[in-house]
Design a protein around this motif. Structure first.
Motif, short mmCIF file in Angstrom:
data_model
loop_
_atom_site.label_atom_id
_atom_site.label_comp_id
_atom_site.label_asym_id
_atom_site.label_seq_id
_atom_site.Cartn_x
_atom_site.Cartn_y
_atom_site.Cartn_z
N ALA A 93 -14.98 20.30 -6.61
CA ALA A 93 -15.80 19.39 -7.41
C ALA A 93 -15.95 19.90 -8.85
O ALA A 93 -15.82 19.12 -9.81
N LEU A 94 -16.20 21.20 -9.00
CA LEU A 94 -16.33 21.77 -10.34
C LEU A 94 -15.02 21.66 -11.11
O LEU A 94 -15.02 21.35 -12.31
N THR A 95 -13.91 21.90 -10.42
CA THR A 95 -12.61 21.79 -11.09
C THR A 95 -12.38 20.37 -11.58
O THR A 95 -11.93 20.16 -12.72
N PHE A 96 -12.69 19.39 -10.75
CA PHE A 96 -12.49 17.99 -11.13
C PHE A 96 -13.36 17.63 -12.34
O PHE A 96 -12.87 17.05 -13.32
N VAL A 97 -14.63 18.01 -12.28
CA VAL A 97 -15.55 17.66 -13.37
C VAL A 97 -15.13 18.33 -14.68
O VAL A 97 -15.09 17.70 -15.74
N PRO A 101 -14.30 15.29 -20.28
CA PRO A 101 -14.25 16.05 -21.53
C PRO A 101 -15.59 16.60 -22.01
O PRO A 101 -15.65 17.76 -22.44
N PRO A 102 -16.71 15.84 -21.95
CA PRO A 102 -17.98 16.41 -22.43
C PRO A 102 -18.41 17.65 -21.64
O PRO A 102 -18.93 18.61 -22.21
N VAL A 103 -18.19 17.62 -20.34
CA VAL A 103 -18.56 18.77 -19.50
C VAL A 103 -17.68 19.96 -19.84
O VAL A 103 -18.15 21.09 -19.95
N ARG A 104 -16.41 19.69 -20.03
CA ARG A 104 -15.49 20.77 -20.39
C ARG A 104 -15.88 21.38 -21.72
O ARG A 104 -15.85 22.62 -21.89
N VAL A 120 -12.28 29.58 -19.99
CA VAL A 120 -13.70 29.47 -19.67
C VAL A 120 -13.88 28.78 -18.32
O VAL A 120 -14.68 29.21 -17.48
N ILE A 121 -13.13 27.70 -18.11
CA ILE A 121 -13.21 26.98 -16.83
C ILE A 121 -12.79 27.90 -15.68
O ILE A 121 -13.43 27.92 -14.62
#
Length: 416
Positions: free
Chosen positions: A41-45, A50-53, A210-211
């Motif tokens: 889920a975190l990978t998808f988001v 883009p704003p979350v990234r 960072v991700i």
């Protein structure tokens, strides 16, 4: 088909972790499934929104501020060796980076800072907060959760400093989660350096690093809980006891924290020198053997051959797996810095853009023999009563850290 290949790889990599499990029947598969779901889920988001990234990319700013503060001190003491302006032009990217004078001294700053935060009663409530939240999501205690989350921004030695008073109380499984968390991520001090190295190879490399650091936390919990399941009442689950005062005053906390950090720093430097030297000696002995394929046999090549199927499981075409496996072997035997240097030097034909993205995530961890020396030195200094247990879990933590980053790479392969 490559997406399905990566999806199969996720399950296969978890199966490998299960094969190395100390208590296979004790694995809490519901917790493992929750950790896997959270990682996906975190990978998808973070990859698709883009704003979350962008938000997570900005979260590295506090780490950069801490690194800059440390660099200000090392520059005064060591000059350009400590991160000051170079009096010459480096001949290679990252040539001005000196581990002992620029990255490792942050241990001193973190040690003094965490001692202060414990003395000021700031960290204990945070630890209890993590215990409350993580116990209801992944079933991880607060101290373990804090150390694992800290690995998003700092290294394998600095993160356990945040929970130093609790290290002696951790169960074996919790201790392994702490160790795996350190192996499954990189420190903020080198994140920018690696991003600079791969700017030409992977678009928006800094954001991906960072991700990758964020994803390392749930992935580490997933693999660690499968390999060393919890079979006892965890010491830091639920309510935590108030730790004993770490200092008598603010100045005493600074002095004690700095002294503890200095001891830690010296241990890290010594162990790193010895482990890298031992790898060199092994390669020298292997050099006596006849060459294979026109090149000498080395630990890196041997591990590269072993890691090629793992790279295929992450979703790489078999034609690209040997080159990617060599990178994984270099990262495991030496370190990820050398592997990223080799990565940056690869020809565009060696790996496709998708494969390069997957490998950025797969290499983004400290799981190597040199880091094992650093971790053992650090943790045994902070918790000498757990020395035998820490050493016994050392090699297993390299496997767990490698599997964690490979699972992340496979998840990225599914979504790419």
């Amino acid at each position: 088909m490559q997406n399905l290949q990566s999806a199969f790889g996720i399950l296969a990599l978890i199966a490998v972790a299960w094969a190395f499990s100390e208590q296979r029947r004790a694995v809490a598969w519901r917790q493992a499934a929750a950790a896997l779901a959270l990682t996906i889920a975190l990978t998808f988001v973070m990859l698709k929104v883009p704003p979350v990234r962008a938000f997570f990319a900005a979260a590295n700013a506090p780490v950069e501020a801490l690194a800059a503060a440390t660099r200000a001190g090392t520059t005064v003491v060591f000059g350009y060796l400590g991160g000051g302006p170079l009096p010459f032009d480096p001949k290679m990217p990252g040539g001005g980076f000196i581990l002992a004078f620029q990255a490792l001294p942050i241990v001193l700053m973190i040690s003094a800072l965490t001692t202060l935060l414990f003395y000021w009663k700031i960290l204990p409530p945070i630890v209890r907060g993590f215990a409350y939240v993580l116990a209801r999501t992944l079933g991880v205690g607060g101290a373990v959760g804090l150390s694992t989350a800290a690995n998003i921004f700092v290294g394998m030695v600095e993160a356990p400093l945040f929970i130093r008073p609790y290290l002696a109380k951790l169960s074996r499984s919790e201790l392994f989660v702490v160790m795996t968390g350190g192996m499954a991520g990189i420190a903020g001090t080198v994140l920018v350096l690696y991003a600079t190295l791969l700017t030409a190879s992977v678009p928006d490399a800094a954001g991906h690093f960072v991700i990758a650091s964020v994803l390392g936390a749930p992935a580490a919990i997933l693999i660690a809980r499968v390999m060393v399941p919890e079979i006892e009442n965890a010491a830091t689950e639920g309510s935590l006891e108030e730790p004993e005062p770490v200092a008598a005053s603010t100045m005493d906390a600074i002095v004690k924290g700095t002294s503890a950090g200095l001891e830690l720093l010296l241990n890290i430097v010594a162990m790193l020198i010895v482990f890298v030297a031992l790898v060199y000696l092994v390669n020298a002995m292997l050099g006596i053997l006849p060459s294979v394929g026109g090149a000498p046999i080395t630990l890196q090549r041997m591990l590269g051959t072993v890691m090629a199927p793992v790279c295929w499981l992450m979703g790489l075409p078999w034609s690209e797996a040997p080159a990617a496996g060599a990178l994984m072997g270099t990262k495991t035997v030496l370190n990820e810095f050398v592997a990223y240097l080799d990565f940056a030097a690869l020809s565009p034909e060696a790996l496709s853009p998708r494969s390069r993205l997957i490998m950025l995530y797969a290499l983004c961890g400290f799981a190597n023999f040199g880091s094992l020396g650093i971790m053992v030195a650090g943790l045994t200094t902070m918790a000498p009563e757990r020395r035998q247990e820490i050493v016994g879990l050392g090699l297993k933590s390299i496997i767990a850290g490698t599997l964690s980053t490979c699972v992340i790479g496979a998840i990225v392969g599914v979504l790419t």
